[in-house]
Scaffold this motif. Structure first.
Motif, PDB file in Angstrom:
ATOM      1  N   MET A   1     -82.833   6.342 -62.701  1.00  0.00           N
ATOM      2  CA  MET A   1     -82.203   7.176 -63.736  1.00  0.00           C
ATOM      3  C   MET A   1     -80.685   7.132 -63.565  1.00  0.00           C
ATOM      4  SD  MET A   1     -82.792  11.220 -64.613  1.00  0.00           S
ATOM      5  CE  MET A   1     -84.516  10.968 -65.022  1.00  0.00           C
ATOM      6  N   SER A   2     -79.984   6.869 -64.636  1.00  0.00           N
ATOM      7  CA  SER A   2     -78.530   6.756 -64.564  1.00  0.00           C
ATOM      8  C   SER A   2     -77.873   8.127 -64.469  1.00  0.00           C
ATOM      9  CB  SER A   2     -78.006   6.030 -65.805  1.00  0.00           C
ATOM     10  OG  SER A   2     -78.181   6.843 -66.958  1.00  0.00           O
ATOM     11  N   PHE A   3     -76.609   8.124 -64.038  1.00  0.00           N
ATOM     12  CA  PHE A   3     -75.857   9.383 -63.943  1.00  0.00           C
ATOM     13  C   PHE A   3     -75.720  10.033 -65.316  1.00  0.00           C
ATOM     14  CE2 PHE A   3     -71.959  11.934 -63.672  1.00  0.00           C
ATOM     15  CZ  PHE A   3     -72.284  12.728 -62.571  1.00  0.00           C
ATOM     16  N   THR A   4     -75.566   9.224 -66.353  1.00  0.00           N
ATOM     17  CA  THR A   4     -75.469   9.767 -67.711  1.00  0.00           C
ATOM     18  C   THR A   4     -76.749  10.506 -68.098  1.00  0.00           C
ATOM     19  OG1 THR A   4     -73.981   7.982 -68.373  1.00  0.00           O
ATOM     20  CG2 THR A   4     -75.119   9.169 -70.140  1.00  0.00           C
ATOM     21  N   GLN A   5     -77.885   9.943 -67.755  1.00  0.00           N
ATOM     22  CA  GLN A   5     -79.152  10.607 -68.058  1.00  0.00           C
ATOM     23  C   GLN A   5     -79.301  11.899 -67.266  1.00  0.00           C
ATOM     24  OE1 GLN A   5     -81.577   7.132 -67.094  1.00  0.00           O
ATOM     25  NE2 GLN A   5     -82.253   6.997 -69.235  1.00  0.00           N
ATOM     26  N   VAL A   6     -78.867  11.870 -66.004  1.00  0.00           N
ATOM     27  CA  VAL A   6     -78.912  13.093 -65.191  1.00  0.00           C
ATOM     28  C   VAL A   6     -78.057  14.184 -65.820  1.00  0.00           C
ATOM     29  CG1 VAL A   6     -78.276  14.096 -62.961  1.00  0.00           C
ATOM     30  CG2 VAL A   6     -79.436  11.880 -63.048  1.00  0.00           C
ATOM     31  N   ALA A   7     -76.855  13.813 -66.258  1.00  0.00           N
ATOM     32  CA  ALA A   7     -75.958  14.785 -66.899  1.00  0.00           C
ATOM     33  C   ALA A   7     -76.586  15.353 -68.160  1.00  0.00           C
ATOM     34  CB  ALA A   7     -74.621  14.126 -67.208  1.00  0.00           C
ATOM     35  N   ALA A   8     -77.212  14.510 -68.967  1.00  0.00           N
ATOM     36  CA  ALA A   8     -77.834  14.962 -70.203  1.00  0.00           C
ATOM     37  C   ALA A   8     -79.003  15.898 -69.913  1.00  0.00           C
ATOM     38  CB  ALA A   8     -78.302  13.761 -71.020  1.00  0.00           C
ATOM     39  N   LEU A   9     -79.837  15.537 -68.920  1.00  0.00           N
ATOM     40  CA  LEU A   9     -80.982  16.384 -68.579  1.00  0.00           C
ATOM     41  C   LEU A   9     -80.527  17.728 -68.014  1.00  0.00           C
ATOM     42  CD1 LEU A   9     -83.485  13.820 -67.020  1.00  0.00           C
ATOM     43  CD2 LEU A   9     -83.736  15.101 -69.165  1.00  0.00           C
ATOM     44  N   PHE A  10     -79.470  17.698 -67.180  1.00  0.00           N
ATOM     45  CA  PHE A  10     -78.943  18.959 -66.643  1.00  0.00           C
ATOM     46  C   PHE A  10     -78.440  19.855 -67.764  1.00  0.00           C
ATOM     47  CE2 PHE A  10     -74.961  21.172 -65.389  1.00  0.00           C
ATOM     48  CZ  PHE A  10     -75.544  22.177 -64.634  1.00  0.00           C
ATOM     49  N   CYS A  11     -77.702  19.267 -68.700  1.00  0.00           N
ATOM     50  CA  CYS A  11     -77.182  20.031 -69.838  1.00  0.00           C
ATOM     51  C   CYS A  11     -78.325  20.633 -70.645  1.00  0.00           C
ATOM     52  CB  CYS A  11     -76.319  19.126 -70.714  1.00  0.00           C
ATOM     53  SG  CYS A  11     -75.724  19.915 -72.229  1.00  0.00           S
ATOM     54  N   LEU A  12     -79.345  19.840 -70.916  1.00  0.00           N
ATOM     55  CA  LEU A  12     -80.484  20.315 -71.702  1.00  0.00           C
ATOM     56  C   LEU A  12     -81.237  21.421 -70.981  1.00  0.00           C
ATOM     57  CD1 LEU A  12     -82.401  20.067 -74.126  1.00  0.00           C
ATOM     58  CD2 LEU A  12     -83.615  18.262 -72.867  1.00  0.00           C
ATOM     59  N   ALA A  13     -81.516  21.216 -69.693  1.00  0.00           N
ATOM     60  CA  ALA A  13     -82.275  22.212 -68.931  1.00  0.00           C
ATOM     61  C   ALA A  13     -81.512  23.525 -68.821  1.00  0.00           C
ATOM     62  CB  ALA A  13     -82.591  21.658 -67.537  1.00  0.00           C
ATOM     63  N   ALA A  14     -80.212  23.428 -68.547  1.00  0.00           N
ATOM     64  CA  ALA A  14     -79.400  24.639 -68.415  1.00  0.00           C
ATOM     65  C   ALA A  14     -79.313  25.390 -69.737  1.00  0.00           C
ATOM     66  CB  ALA A  14     -78.007  24.290 -67.910  1.00  0.00           C
ATOM     67  N   THR A  15     -79.183  24.658 -70.837  1.00  0.00           N
ATOM     68  CA  THR A  15     -79.098  25.293 -72.156  1.00  0.00           C
ATOM     69  C   THR A  15     -80.406  25.982 -72.512  1.00  0.00           C
ATOM     70  OG1 THR A  15     -77.481  23.646 -72.881  1.00  0.00           O
ATOM     71  CG2 THR A  15     -78.608  24.900 -74.598  1.00  0.00           C
ATOM     72  N   VAL A  16     -81.530  25.328 -72.232  1.00  0.00           N
ATOM     73  CA  VAL A  16     -82.838  25.943 -72.499  1.00  0.00           C
ATOM     74  C   VAL A  16     -83.020  27.193 -71.642  1.00  0.00           C
ATOM     75  CG1 VAL A  16     -85.330  25.618 -72.265  1.00  0.00           C
ATOM     76  CG2 VAL A  16     -83.927  23.809 -73.268  1.00  0.00           C
TER      77      VAL A  16
END
Length: 379
Positions: A1-16
Motif C-alpha cells: 500500500m502506497s503512502f498516498t493510499q495510507v493518507a487517504a484511508l486515514f483521512c476517510l477513517a478519521a472523518t467517519v
C-alpha cells in the motif's frame, strides 16, 4: 500500500469517526420540555460552590443558586481569603434571599495539591445531607438544576455530572472557548458515556457521601489526584459504578476572554489529562481536523484531484457537522464559530505537545506542579 493510499484511508477513517461521534452526541442530547417536576421522595441536598474572585457573570451564576425550584437544599459557599471581593457579593445575595439556607465558609486548608479541593474540604466536613453537589461558581443553574441531576441517577451510578457549555461569548476568543467546550469536549464526553466509559467533569458533580467515603473519603480519594474530576472517575470505576451525564449540560456564560486565558486553561486541562490518564491521552494527538485534512489534501494532490475542492469538502464535513450539533442542542452558533473551530483544531497538536513538555501551571494565583501525589502526603 502506497503512502498516498495510507493518507487517504486515514483521512476517510478519521472523518467517519468524527461524524459518528457527532451523531452519537446528537442522539444522546435531549433538550428539556419545560421544568422537571420535583419527586415527592426528593432527598435533601447540599450544594457546595467554591469561590475565588469575581468572574464574568458572577452575580448571575451565584444568584441562580438561590432560585432553584427544589424543596430542601442548603448552599455552602467556600472562599479562602476574607478579603476576596466575591465575599461582599455573596453576603449581598444571602441577605436578599433570607429564606434559603446558605452559609459562607472562609479559611485556608492546604492539605492537598489541588487548590479547588482544598477550598471545598471545609464545606464537606459540615455538609448536612447525604447527597452533595459540587458546582463551580461560573455554572448558571436553571430552576430545575437539581432535578435534572437527580434524573440521571441509576442503580449503577457513582456520579452524575455536567460539562460546561459556553454561552454569551463577548469576543472572538470567547468564541474559541465555545468551540473547545461545546461541540468538541462535550461531544466526546457523551460518546465516552455511550460506550460505557463515562468520565467526570468537575463543573457540576452530584454524588452520595457514602460512595465517596467507601472510596476512602474526600481527602484521600480525591486528594490523590491534582484534578478532582479525574479522581472521581477512578473512585467510581474502582467501585464498579459508572459516571452518568445529564441529558442537557448547563451553561457557563463567558463574556469577554483573552487569548492567553483560553490557551492557559486548555493547556492546564491537557496537562492534567496526560498525568491522570496517560494511555487515553496519547491518541488525542490525532483528534480534530488538522491531520485528517492535511492527509486528504496530500492524497488529492498526489491523485491529481482538485485540492481546493477536497479541502473545502472536508472542512464542510468536519465543521459543518459541529454547527448542526450546536443548532440541535440549542447551543451558541455564530458566523465566527466556524473560524473558531478551525483555529481550535490547529491548536490541538500544540496543546498535546505542551502537555508533555510542561510540568507546572498557575491556577488563580496558586502554583501547581504536575506530578503524582503520594498517599503519605495526605496523612
Amino acid at each position: 500500500m502506497s503512502f498516498t493510499q495510507v493518507a487517504a484511508l486515514f483521512c476517510l477513517a478519521a472523518t467517519v469517526l468524527n461524524l459518528t461521534g457527532l451523531a452519537i452526541a446528537a442522539l444522546r442530547l435531549r433538550r428539556p420540555r419545560g421544568l422537571l417536576a420535583v419527586s415527592p421522595a426528593a432527598p435533601a441536598v447540599t450544594i457546595i460552590r467554591p469561590l475565588c474572585r469575581i468572574n464574568n457573570y458572577e452575580r448571575e451564576t451565584l444568584a441562580s443558586t438561590f432560585a432553584l425550584d427544589y424543596p430542601n437544599y442548603e448552599i455552602l459557599f467556600c472562599v479562602e481569603d476574607a478579603d476576596d471581593p466575591v465575599v461582599g457579593l455573596v453576603h449581598g445575595l444571602m441577605a436578599a434571599h433570607p429564606k434559603v439556607r446558605a452559609e459562607l465558609l472562609i479559611g485556608q486548608d492546604r492539605r492537598t495539591a489541588n487548590p479547588k479541593l482544598n477550598n471545598c474540604l471545609k464545606a464537606w466536613e459540615v455538609a448536612g445531607h447525604g447527597w452533595v453537589i459540587m458546582a463551580d461558581s461560573n455554572v448558571l443553574m436553571p430552576r430545575d438544576y437539581v432535578q435534572r441531576m437527580m434524573a440521571r441517577w441509576r442503580d449503577d451510578t457513582g456520579l452524575v455530572c455536567s460539562m460546561p457549555i459556553g454561552s454569551h461569548p463577548g469576543n472572538f476568543w470567547a468564541e474559541l472557548e465555545c468551540a473547545f467546550l461545546n461541540t468538541f469536549q462535550a461531544r466526546w464526553q457523551y460518546v465516552g458515556e455511550s460506550l460505557g466509559q463515562g468520565f467526570a467533569q468537575g463543573k457540576s458533580m452530584l454524588m452520595r457521601r457514602d460512595v465517596v467515603e467507601a472510596g476512602g473519603g474526600l481527602l484521600r480519594a480525591l486528594g490523590a489526584e491534582l484534578a478532582e474530576d479525574a479522581a472521581f472517575t477512578k473512585l467510581v470505576r474502582a467501585a464498579g459504578l459508572h459516571v452518568h451525564l445529564v441529558d442537557m449540560p448547563f451553561e457557563q456564560p463567558l463574556g469577554r476572554r483573552r487569548v492567553q486565558e483560553v490557551w492557559s486553561r486548555q493547556a492546564r486541562w491537557a496537562m492534567l489529562r496526560r498525568l491522570t490518564f496517560p494511555v487515553m491521552f496519547v491518541p488525542e494527538l490525532l483528534t480534530g481536523a488538522f491531520f485528517p485534512i492535511v492527509a486528504g489534501i496530500y492524497a488529492a494532490w498526489q491523485a491529481d484531484l482538485n485540492v481546493a475542492m477536497v479541502a473545502v469538502g472536508l472542512a464542510g464535513l468536519w465543521f459543518g457537522g459541529e454547527i448542526l450539533l450546536a443548532r440541535r442542542a440549542g447551543w451558541h452558533v455564530s458566523s465566527r464559530l466556524l473560524l473558531a473551530c478551525a483555529l481550535r483544531d490547529c491548536l490541538l497538536p500544540a496543546l498535546w505537545l505542551v502537555a508533555w513538555l510542561r510540568q507546572d501551571y498557575v491556577w488563580r494565583g496558586n502554583a501547581v506542579k504536575v506530578q503524582p501525589v503520594m498517599a503519605e502526603e495526605l496523612d
